[in-house]
Design a protein around this motif. Structure first.
Motif, PDB file in Angstrom:
ATOM      1  N   UNK A  41      22.826 -29.181  18.576  1.00 40.49           N
ATOM      2  CA  UNK A  41      22.889 -28.040  17.653  1.00 40.49           C
ATOM      3  C   UNK A  41      22.014 -26.893  18.146  1.00 40.49           C
ATOM      4  N   UNK A  42      20.882 -27.220  18.754  1.00 39.83           N
ATOM      5  CA  UNK A  42      20.013 -26.177  19.308  1.00 39.83           C
ATOM      6  C   UNK A  42      20.717 -25.420  20.427  1.00 39.83           C
ATOM      7  N   UNK A  43      21.387 -26.147  21.307  1.00 36.29           N
ATOM      8  CA  UNK A  43      22.112 -25.504  22.403  1.00 36.29           C
ATOM      9  C   UNK A  43      23.196 -24.583  21.862  1.00 36.29           C
ATOM     10  N   UNK A  44      23.928 -25.065  20.862  1.00 35.75           N
ATOM     11  CA  UNK A  44      25.007 -24.262  20.287  1.00 35.75           C
ATOM     12  C   UNK A  44      24.451 -23.007  19.622  1.00 35.75           C
ATOM     13  N   UNK A  45      23.342 -23.148  18.905  1.00 37.08           N
ATOM     14  CA  UNK A  45      22.731 -21.992  18.243  1.00 37.08           C
ATOM     15  C   UNK A  45      22.196 -21.006  19.260  1.00 37.08           C
ATOM     16  N   UNK A  46      21.590 -21.518  20.323  1.00 36.91           N
ATOM     17  CA  UNK A  46      21.058 -20.647  21.370  1.00 36.91           C
ATOM     18  C   UNK A  46      22.173 -19.823  22.008  1.00 36.91           C
ATOM     19  N   UNK A  47      23.341 -20.416  22.193  1.00 39.71           N
ATOM     20  CA  UNK A  47      24.484 -19.691  22.738  1.00 39.71           C
ATOM     21  C   UNK A  47      25.004 -18.656  21.747  1.00 39.71           C
ATOM     22  N   UNK A  48      24.871 -18.976  20.455  1.00 42.23           N
ATOM     23  CA  UNK A  48      25.384 -18.094  19.402  1.00 42.23           C
ATOM     24  C   UNK A  48      24.532 -16.843  19.232  1.00 42.23           C
ATOM     25  N   UNK A  49      23.233 -16.972  19.465  1.00 43.71           N
ATOM     26  CA  UNK A  49      22.319 -15.836  19.252  1.00 43.71           C
ATOM     27  C   UNK A  49      21.803 -15.340  20.606  1.00 43.71           C
ATOM     28  N   UNK A  50      22.696 -14.938  21.455  1.00 43.88           N
ATOM     29  CA  UNK A  50      22.332 -14.501  22.803  1.00 43.88           C
ATOM     30  C   UNK A  50      21.538 -13.199  22.767  1.00 43.88           C
ATOM     31  N   UNK A  51      20.702 -13.028  23.815  1.00 47.18           N
ATOM     32  CA  UNK A  51      19.948 -11.787  23.955  1.00 47.18           C
ATOM     33  C   UNK A  51      18.459 -11.986  23.840  1.00 47.18           C
TER      34      UNK A  51
END
Length: 261
Positions: A41-51
């Protein structure tokens, strides 16, 4: 948008409220350290909030070993923090005013002692320079039982008050360093798990979700529960210059439900 990418630690980042906070802060230009137990879930969230150089680290606030590893990783990566959003695990609702000693030990370890160790780690990584206007902000997510006793949250009544006392103590201790500590106490908030609870109560009563929601919010002046996105906006305010002359406060985010002054 904030002019400089300030780095904020968000614990419980992958939960319903945590995700909303991360999206809000990322959208406003903050650099985030995402912390939670589930790596996928952390990886998915990190991809979702790029920048802005976001990063994620696994953290289980109920595990001393996990907290130590988290501290070591922050140090190894030379991470400096400008603030933290701490979401301690919540105690389940209970009507028992006198749980066993074993139950109390587990609750304090998981909901207070462990999260407080995480906060200590975060404070050690904070860079603040109040003389030059650089301040660090801590927001601790609490609940309305911090200000008003709720009979069906017997253990929460105690744990929430512990956090309010600790936040006020830290506000005095850290103020000279330009580190602000405030708590945001939530009332009913329509996170996914909270919605599921309403759906179950509605099904048991043989009524619709909307009818059950209307019943439950009839004693709230604003006539509604909060949304995770609304919590996120409030958190961002407490991390921003809005709170430059605010510390040690317990702010209610409950639609006016709390009756105390």
């Amino acid at each position: 948008m904030v002019g400089e990418a300030r780095r904020i630690l968000v614990t419980g980042a992958t939960g319903g409220i945590g995700t909303a906070i991360c999206r809000q802060l990322a959208g406003s230009g903050y650099s985030l350290v995402l912390a939670a137990r589930d790596e996928a879930k952390l990886k998915a969230l990190s991809d979702d909030v790029t920048g802005n150089g976001h990063m994620w680290l696994r953290l289980d606030m109920t595990s001393d070993q996990s907290i130590r590893q988290f501290a070591e990783e922050l140090a190894a990566k030379h991470i400096a923090l400008d603030g933290a959003v701490l979401m301690p695990p919540q105690a389940h609702s209970t009507n028992d005013p006198m749980p066993s000693s074993e139950a109390w030990r587990a609750l304090f370890q998981n909901c207070f002692i462990g999260p407080l160790e995480v906060l200590k780690v975060a404070i050690d990584r904070m860079s603040s320079d109040p003389i030059n206007g650089r301040r660090a902000k801590i927001v601790i997510i609490s609940g309305i039982s911090s200000a008003q006793v709720l009979g069906h949250y017997a253990t929460s009544n105690v744990l929430r008050c512990a956090w309010i006392g600790e936040a006020k103590t830290l506000a005095f201790a850290l103020g000279a360093r330009g580190i602000h500590v405030n708590t945001l106490s939530l009332g009913g908030t329509l996170s996914p798990w909270y919605r599921e609870g309403i759906e179950k109560r509605a099904e048991a009563a043989g009524i619709t979700f909307e009818e059950r929601l209307a019943e439950e919010t009839s004693n709230i002046p604003l006539g509604k529960y909060g949304e995770p996105a609304e919590v996120a906006v409030a958190v961002e305010g407490l991390l921003s210059p809005f709170s430059d002359h605010m510390t040690g406060l317990n702010i209610m985010h409950d639609g006016g439900f709390t009756r105390s002054y």
